[in-house]
Design an enzyme around this catalytic site. Structure first.
Site, mmCIF file in Angstrom:
data_model
loop_
_atom_site.group_PDB
_atom_site.id
_atom_site.type_symbol
_atom_site.label_atom_id
_atom_site.label_comp_id
_atom_site.label_asym_id
_atom_site.label_seq_id
_atom_site.Cartn_x
_atom_site.Cartn_y
_atom_site.Cartn_z
ATOM 1 N N ASP A 68 -5.326 -4.325 -6.812
ATOM 2 C CA ASP A 68 -4.820 -5.694 -6.875
ATOM 3 C C ASP A 68 -5.797 -6.781 -6.419
ATOM 4 O OD1 ASP A 68 -4.526 -4.797 -4.279
ATOM 5 O OD2 ASP A 68 -2.394 -5.246 -4.122
ATOM 6 N N ARG A 70 -16.109 -6.381 -11.733
ATOM 7 C CA ARG A 70 -15.508 -5.048 -11.917
ATOM 8 C C ARG A 70 -14.696 -5.050 -13.202
ATOM 9 N NH1 ARG A 70 -12.393 -5.298 -6.094
ATOM 10 N NH2 ARG A 70 -14.174 -5.853 -4.780
ATOM 11 N N CYS A 125 -0.873 -7.774 -1.226
ATOM 12 C CA CYS A 125 -0.877 -6.630 -0.312
ATOM 13 C C CYS A 125 0.231 -6.716 0.728
ATOM 14 C CB CYS A 125 -2.206 -6.538 0.430
ATOM 15 S SG CYS A 125 -3.677 -6.414 -0.599
ATOM 16 N N ASP A 143 -2.296 5.861 -3.299
ATOM 17 C CA ASP A 143 -1.724 4.740 -2.569
ATOM 18 C C ASP A 143 -0.928 3.910 -3.574
ATOM 19 O OD1 ASP A 143 -3.132 5.642 -0.372
ATOM 20 O OD2 ASP A 143 -4.167 3.734 0.009
ATOM 21 N N HIS A 161 -7.543 0.282 -4.228
ATOM 22 C CA HIS A 161 -6.457 -0.633 -4.571
ATOM 23 C C HIS A 161 -6.849 -1.580 -5.698
ATOM 24 C CE1 HIS A 161 -4.866 0.144 -0.228
ATOM 25 N NE2 HIS A 161 -4.820 1.208 -1.015
ATOM 26 N N ASP A 179 0.822 -1.214 0.000
ATOM 27 C CA ASP A 179 0.000 0.000 0.000
ATOM 28 C C ASP A 179 0.850 1.255 0.000
ATOM 29 O OD1 ASP A 179 -1.967 -1.896 0.308
ATOM 30 O OD2 ASP A 179 -2.835 -1.034 2.121
#
Length: 370
Positions: A247, A264, A351, A196, A245, A108
């Site tokens: 990922d 998505r 992450c 981020d 984010h 992040d």
């Protein structure tokens, strides 16, 4: 101890050196604009804050330690952060919040592009000082690698002007959130650059950056100016009512192949650069779970938050059997990693890691854009 060389240009070249986070002293932060907008109305996170229970911290650290050992057994050097006291408040001339967050997800905060590691601005007030957990490592890398560039984006002020007050109601509902996401209306404003590091995917000469809750257009423009030798592409995913984010939405596995969250999907008008250069975008397998773990910010789509060790090898969470099956069919060797009980501390396998060294050089995977 081997000396450090910082080098990583993409998400798939052979991984040789990585940072794996820790769960020490992790907190559920107090309410703040960016955080409130992220927590779903029906989440068990609503209205809660404080230090996470010690038994959950211990369990998360057990899993993170085992993951680090698995990587080391495969010849990957693993470094760990030095946790600061996340119970301390964050106070600046512009805001105050009563606690911080943690240091489980270095992805992040830290963006590695070639020989540079860049500290992101971050868009949550509770994460303003999160970079300090990694400073001892970055100082060491700077001493050991004469080509290492340690950079930090300008720290944002994070006043109320950075957030749309419309997003702070707990009665908005998913339908309206989806409409706003399609209109690219997010909780963050364009007051100042915000991003981020986990909103950025690296494709050699190209950086693909998600515009959403945690990264605004000024943040993407800042990255464009900061990396003038790269092509920086903004993307968004209208099917995500809480877009933070990239990922768990868009996951490159090797040159020419990307997993996309089927809820998505990348809009058709943004697929051109991939289609014109022979990239295949496939729907990710369904998650094995219907709900995230208790007190977890993330969605069930952490199933596709995998760590690619090389173009033929991928780490997948042990319980995500459908994702593992899909990886196998795509010709990848699957390494099972138990991590689900650590999800609540900041995310999945991608992450909780940050690249330091991958073999390879900066290549152009989209020659039609030249």
């Amino acid at each position: 101890m081997q000396k450090t060389v910082v080098n990583s240009w993409n998400e798939w070249d052979p991984l040789k050196h990585v940072i794996v986070g820790r769960a020490d002293n992790c907190h559920i932060p107090p309410e703040e604009p960016a955080l409130d907008a992220k927590v779903p109305e029906d989440s068990d996170m609503r209205g809660q804050w404080g230090r996470r229970p010690q038994e959950t911290i211990d369990r998360a650290n057990e899993l993170l330690d085992k993951f680090a050992a698995q990587l080391e057994a495969r010849g990957v050097r693993v470094d760990r952060p030095t946790p600061i006291d996340h119970a301390l408040p964050v106070t600046t001339p512009d805001f105050h919040t009563d606690s911080q967050f943690g240091c489980m997800p270095p992805r992040d905060v830290l963006l590695t592009v070639g020989s540079e590691m860049l500290e992101a601005t971050m868009s949550y007030r509770c994460r303003w000082f999160e970079y300090l957990n990694y400073r001892p490592l970055l100082q060491r890398y700077w001493e050991e690698d004469p080509n290492f560039r340690h950079e930090a984006a300008p720290k944002p002020r994070l006043t109320d002007a950075d957030y749309h007050p419309d997003y702070l109601s707990d009665k908005i509902g998913v339908e309206k959130r989806l409409k706003w996401a399609a209109e690219k209306f997010f909780v963050t404003t364009e007051e100042e650059p915000l991003f981020d590091a986990a909103d950025v995917l690296r494709f050699g000469r190209d950086l693909v950056v998600q515009h959403g809750f945690t990264t605004n257009l000024k943040g993407i423009e800042w990255l464009r100016r900061h990396f003038p030798d790269h092509r920086v592409h903004a993307v968004n995913f209208p099917g995500d009512p809480y877009p933070i984010h990239i990922d768990a939405t868009f996951t490159p596995l090797r040159p020419g192949l990307i997993l996309n969250n089927p809820q998505r999907r990348l809009p058709q008008e943004q697929r051109g650069m991939f289609e014109a250069n022979g990239w295949e975008i496939v729907d990710a397998a369904q998650p094995a779970h219907n709900q995230p773990p208790p007190l977890c910010y993330s969605s069930v789509w952490l199933s596709m938050n995998v760590l690619v060790l090389d173009p033929k090898t991928v780490c997948v969470e042990k319980s995500e059997v459908y994702q593992a099956e899909q990886m196998d069919k795509l010709g990848m060797e699957v390494i099972e990693v138990e991590l689900r009980d650590a999800y609540a501390f900041g995310g999945g396998l991608h992450c909780c890691t940050a690249d330091v060294y991958r073999e390879g050089t900066c290549e152009d995977y989209f020659p039609s854009l030249s």
